[in-house]
Design a protein around this motif. Structure first.
Motif: not given
Length: 766
Positions: A32-56
């Motif tokens: 179940l831990y793997r399934l939960r993490n896989n679900l979170f991964d699917q969230y990210q793949r469907s909506s990855p973070r939009v890059y914002e210019a940062a001083p890095v």
């Protein structure tokens, strides 16, 4: 299972499934831990973070840099050049995603040992700057952070840290608000640190270790780790601390809930209980990388480096610093540090709040209770639709919380619990429904034939009014003298005997898959080949009638032995084309057959009392005749009775008597009877002679046994006196003398004595 147990099960099911779901939610097994993490991964793949210019920025020792300045490791004097260039460009902090655990072998003195030079040359080389010294001087002038590696077990070549104090320089200070964070941090026992010379020169010292999950994906980045019982900072945390020129790192810790946040300077980072935070990955962004060769050649844009947290690492595949991200990509390890820093500086966090588990538990229990109730009490389609909506609500709510608020909720376990509740509830509902259907079918079958009930269940369209033409066979039975028995016997006793009689008669009919057409008092009407066509309906009808006759005779004998004047059972069997279907109105209708064959079968039953027989079978109902395709062997001997002209009919009907085995001893041998019958047909002088002859010609195929032998008539006084009689009369007289209990022999002997000839029998009554 009784009704009380079923009601109890309705209560136990949601409780049991809820407890199972709650247990899985709290313990979270690895699957179940793997399934939960896989679900979170699917969230990210469907909506990855939009890059914002940062001083890095990442100073990348890439393939192009290695081609220009040689293979790795580079001399530390060259790394000093990079540090100096970054300091000159105004970098806020400079971190190395590299461990400098050994001295630089390209320094002058190590090279002298390698080249085996003379003493003079060695002295000259000793006068040259040492690369580690040069690098340390650059580290001291700039806001730099070094890295060290942590391991849970000691490996050959590693430096075992006896105590963190004498092996690892900590230029930071931890301040706790609440309990000590150390027990909640991931623990390590051994480390490989940079040279003391370099550690003393740098402004920060952070752990480089990631904590990937079992599938190798790095989903969280720690800001602190536990080294032999003491907290140590990580590279990302040290860059934030050095970049803000502060020394303190603050922990907010609860003794029972763990770490809730870490504050570094002006930045507050919400973490999980173990001091980690979730990385929300972006798609590849070339802007965050600056090749190292550009820094060395002075081509790096100063505006991108000014005030930036810079990370020096490598993307070259040969250096093996590659990791799996939640987006399914392989990225350099230094980029994970960079993306974590971007999230902190822009305030973009993925948070699994401390109250998430409580909310998930409440949702799980409520959903399980509701779905269980629906599955147990509602129709399957409604329960499935509602459960699907609840399931969609749980999963959709998790996605919406992630997409809108950056919250991570475990919707896997509640969703699986809902599915489990629906399956369990549906199975119990199906069991109860099947149990009720069995009960209804059993109860309905007491009013309607079981085969009719089964047909209605499988063919609902047959409930429409109307009928169709079909050839069917009918068996009619009636009990002789039952009215008189009711008058002379206590009604309850007579009804008890009648119920026992009818119960077995109907059971016999059902064994042959006959359809109960009706029960009228003590009379029973059975039809075959309806509602389902039966190719062997003639054979079934005759076999059913024979077994009924056998039972009725035994039942009569049994009751008469008790002094009950139980009458004999008369049976008529006929086959013909009828209209079969539902007749009546919209409110109520009856399934039956309509047509002359139905009344003819009833009339044949009544004809038995005039013929002296128990069974009367029409020629149309003979097995293996007409459209009957059973081709089964005859089940009994069958002998012709004659041609009956029933009252009200204009056409005579050839009829036969099936001979039960238990009656054969009192009957004339079949061959003798058939021979006498043929003489009677041949002697006919009426207008139906041709039909009689046809009947005589066609009667021989029906005997079931060929053991019956013709007997020579014995010369008697009676025969001498009747020498002027017809051959048919003489034959039947001889049979009547030898077999006085044979009803048909007595019938025809009496007819012939009174001047009748031929096989035509006219019945003036029904």
């Amino acid at each position: 299972m009784n009704d009380k147990a079923l009601k109890l099960l309705h209560v136990i099911l949601p409780v049991l499934v809820g407890l199972i779901g709650l247990f899985l939610l709290l313990t979270e097994p690895s699957s179940l831990y793997r399934l939960r993490n896989n679900l979170f991964d699917q969230y990210q793949r469907s909506s990855p973070r939009v890059y914002e210019a940062a001083p890095v920025r990442i100073i990348d020792i890439d393939e192009a840099s290695l081609e220009r300045f040689g293979q790795w490791p580079w001399p530390r004097s060259r790394l000093a050049q990079i540090v100096d260039a970054l300091q000159a460009a105004g970098a806020a902090a400079i971190g190395f995603d590299v461990v400098f655990a050994e001295s630089d072998r390209t320094s002058p003195l190590p090279m002298a040992d390698l080249w085996q030079v003379d003493a003079l040359m060695r002295e000259r080389l000793r006068a040259l700057p040492d690369h580690d010294q040069t690098f340390a001087q650059s580290l001291a002038r700039a806001p730099t952070v070094l890295g060290f590696a942590l391991e849970r077990t000691h490996r050959s070549g590693q430096l075992a840290l006896e105590t963190p104090e004498n092996q690892l320089i900590r230029p930071y200070r931890y301040i706790n608000s609440g309990a000590s964070p150390a027990p909640w941090l991931s623990r390590f026992e051994f480390a490989v640190a940079a040279l003391p010379l370099l550690q003393r020169a740098a402004h920060g010292n952070g752990a480089l270790s990631f904590l990937p999950d079992n599938d190798g994906i790095v989903r969280r980045v720690p800001l602190a780790l536990n080294l032999s019982g003491e907290p140590v900072s990580t590279l990302a945390a040290e860059l934030l601390r050095v970049g803000q020129n502060t020394r303190n790192i603050y922990f907010r810790t609860d003794e029972h809930a763990g770490i809730s946040e870490i504050r570094i300077g002006d930045l507050t980072i919400p973490t999980d209980a173990h001091g980690e935070f979730w990385v929300h990955y972006t798609q590849p962004v070339p802007a965050r990388y600056i090749p190292a060769w550009k820094v060395l050649t002075g081509d790096a844009p100063a505006e991108e480096l000014s005030g930036a947290l810079t990370l020096i690492g490598t993307s070259a595949q040969g250096l093996l610093d590659l990791r799996f991200s939640a987006l399914g990509r392989i990225i350099p390890g230094v980029e994970i540090h960079a993306q974590a820093l971007e999230q902190i500086l822009t305030g973009h966090f993925l948070v699994r709040p401390s109250w998430a588990l409580g909310l998930e538990a409440v949702i799980l229990l409520a959903a399980v209770a509701l779905v269980s109730l629906l599955a147990l009490r509602c129709r399957a389609l409604l329960a499935a639709s509602a459960s699907a909506l609840i399931l969609a609500g749980i999963l959709g709510g998790g996605w919406l919380a992630f997409r809108t608020y950056g919250l991570l909720f475990n919707t896997v376990t509640p969703a699986l619990s809902v599915v489990l509740a629906f399956i369990a509830g549906s199975l119990i509902h199906a069991f109860v429904s099947e149990r009720e259907q069995r009960w209804l079918k059993t109860a309905f079958a007491r009013y309607v034939s079981p085969n009719r009930v089964t047909y209605l269940i499988n063919h609902r369209e047959s409930m429409a009014l109307g009928g169709s033409k079909r050839e069917c066979s009918f068996v009619f039975t009636d009990l002789e003298g039952f009215t008189g028995l009711m008058e002379n016997t206590e009604p309850t006793v007579a009804v008890q005997f009648l119920n026992g009689y009818l119960d077995e008669m109907i059971a016999i009919a059902f064994r042959y898959e006959g359809t109960l057409d009706r029960i009228v008092g003590d009379a029973v009407a059975i039809m075959f080949s309806a509602p389902l066509p039966q190719a062997d309906h003639r054979h079934r009808a005759l076999a059913c009638a024979m077994e009924m006759d056998d039972f009725a005779c035994r039942y009569e004998k049994h009751l008469r032995a008790k002094g009950i004047a139980w009458g004999k059972t008369r049976i008529g069997i006929h086959t013909g084309d009828v209209v079969v279907g539902n007749f009546g109105g919209k409110t109520m209708f009856d399934y039956r057959a309509l047509g002359d064959p139905v009344s003819t079968a009833s009339r044949l039953e009544g004809a038995n009392k005039y013929l002296g027989t128990n069974l009367c079978l029409s020629a149309a109902a003979l097995p293996n005749s007409g459209k009957d395709s059973s081709h089964a062997a005859p089940i009994c001997d069958i002998r012709p009775i004659g041609r009956l002209l029933l009252k009200g009919k204009t056409q005579s009907l050839q009829v036969y008597e099936p001979i039960a085995a238990f009656r054969a001893t009192g009957y004339a041998p079949l061959a003798d009877y058939c021979a006498a019958y043929a003489l009677m047909v041949d002697s006919a002088t009426d207008e139906a002679t041709d039909s009689d002859r046809g009947t005589a010609d066609n009667m021989t195929p029906y005997p079931a046994s060929t053991t019956a032998l013709a007997h020579e008539p014995q010369e008697t006084h009676a025969s001498h006196e009747a020498s002027h009689d017809s051959p048919a009369l003489q034959a039947f007289r001889q049979l009547a003398e030898r077999f006085p209990d044979d009803p048909l022999v007595a019938l025809h002997f009496n007819r012939l004595q009174h001047g009748a000839c031929g096989a035509l029998i006219v019945l003036d009554a029904k």
